[in-house]
Write a protein that holds these residues in place. Structure first.
Motif, mmCIF file in Angstrom:
data_model
loop_
_atom_site.group_PDB
_atom_site.id
_atom_site.type_symbol
_atom_site.label_atom_id
_atom_site.label_comp_id
_atom_site.label_asym_id
_atom_site.label_seq_id
_atom_site.Cartn_x
_atom_site.Cartn_y
_atom_site.Cartn_z
ATOM 1 N N VAL A 152 66.769 63.025 24.867
ATOM 2 C CA VAL A 152 65.630 62.226 24.435
ATOM 3 C C VAL A 152 64.379 62.831 25.076
ATOM 4 N N GLU A 153 63.450 63.269 24.246
ATOM 5 C CA GLU A 153 62.216 63.870 24.754
ATOM 6 C C GLU A 153 61.013 63.108 24.229
ATOM 7 N N GLU A 154 60.068 62.858 25.117
ATOM 8 C CA GLU A 154 58.820 62.219 24.707
ATOM 9 C C GLU A 154 57.786 63.299 24.454
ATOM 10 N N ILE A 191 58.925 60.353 19.758
ATOM 11 C CA ILE A 191 60.123 60.533 20.578
ATOM 12 C C ILE A 191 61.089 61.373 19.757
ATOM 13 N N ILE A 192 61.702 62.371 20.383
ATOM 14 C CA ILE A 192 62.594 63.280 19.663
ATOM 15 C C ILE A 192 63.988 63.230 20.295
ATOM 16 N N TRP A 193 64.981 63.101 19.450
ATOM 17 C CA TRP A 193 66.348 63.381 19.871
ATOM 18 C C TRP A 193 66.557 64.844 19.501
ATOM 19 N N LEU A 227 69.250 54.545 31.549
ATOM 20 C CA LEU A 227 68.830 55.695 30.747
ATOM 21 C C LEU A 227 67.994 55.277 29.544
ATOM 22 N N LEU A 228 68.284 54.111 28.974
ATOM 23 C CA LEU A 228 67.499 53.629 27.835
ATOM 24 C C LEU A 228 66.033 53.427 28.199
ATOM 25 N N SER A 229 65.753 53.210 29.474
ATOM 26 C CA SER A 229 64.379 52.953 29.916
ATOM 27 C C SER A 229 63.549 54.219 30.051
ATOM 28 N N TYR A 230 64.170 55.369 29.935
ATOM 29 C CA TYR A 230 63.465 56.624 30.191
ATOM 30 C C TYR A 230 63.498 57.554 28.988
ATOM 31 N N THR A 231 62.588 58.511 29.023
ATOM 32 C CA THR A 231 62.638 59.631 28.093
ATOM 33 C C THR A 231 62.865 60.879 28.934
ATOM 34 N N ASN A 232 63.078 61.989 28.284
ATOM 35 C CA ASN A 232 63.375 63.254 28.949
ATOM 36 C C ASN A 232 64.671 63.133 29.758
ATOM 37 N N VAL A 233 65.668 62.490 29.123
ATOM 38 C CA VAL A 233 66.991 62.296 29.710
ATOM 39 C C VAL A 233 68.058 62.593 28.663
ATOM 40 N N ALA A 234 69.293 62.723 29.133
ATOM 41 C CA ALA A 234 70.450 62.808 28.240
ATOM 42 C C ALA A 234 71.003 61.395 28.102
#
Length: 151
Positions: free
Chosen positions: A98-100, A105-107, A70-77
């Motif tokens: 986590v949104e790109e 990058i936004i939490w 999950l740390l490798s991606y954005t747009n995930v929980a």
């Protein structure tokens, strides 16, 4: 990637530090030089996040691999804090969306559980992409280092 609104950029880091309630230094995520735990406590006016730690050194290898992925991606929980007693993602876990965006990058939102079924009402956090990538790299390095030590 969506265009972001005007978010105030925060500084994010992960390191080891002495935390109240713990005998030994723990890994902590810091936001603008305060722990993520304190950020959540201050914004919810509670102390419920005091004994939670980042998911580093989880007891279940499958859980640890999931966090690494999950740390490798954005747009995930992304699970960012877990119960320090259980050290798994089946008990108390705090997750963030986590949104790109185009420029950061936004939490965006926080919640309890990997499905974020119980929202935690705190303001979103925005990070410069380069700084967030460095945070992710260090987070992964800590996981790999901790996993190697547990073998």
């Amino acid at each position: 990637m969506r265009k972001s609104h005007k978010y105030i950029r925060s500084k994010i880091d992960i390191r080891q530090a002495q935390m109240e309630g713990f005998q030994h230094p723990q890994y902590v995520i810091t936001i603008n030089d305060i722990t993520l735990n304190d950020y959540l406590n201050q914004n919810t006016q509670s102390r419920s996040f005091d004994l939670l730690v980042p998911p580093i050194g989880l007891f279940e290898n499958r859980d640890q691999q999931k966090v690494l992925e999950l740390l490798s991606y954005t747009n995930v929980a992304l699970p960012v804090l877990v119960c320090s007693d259980d050290m798994d993602i089946s008990c108390t876990v705090v997750t963030t969306n986590v949104e790109e965006m185009k420029d950061c990058i936004i939490w965006r939102a926080f919640g309890y559980g990997v499905d974020m079924s119980k929202p935690i009402h705190v303001p979103p956090l925005a990070f410069e992409k380069d700084q967030y990538r460095e945070f992710v790299k260090v987070f992964k390095d800590f996981i790999h280092f901790n996993h190697r030590d547990s073998l």
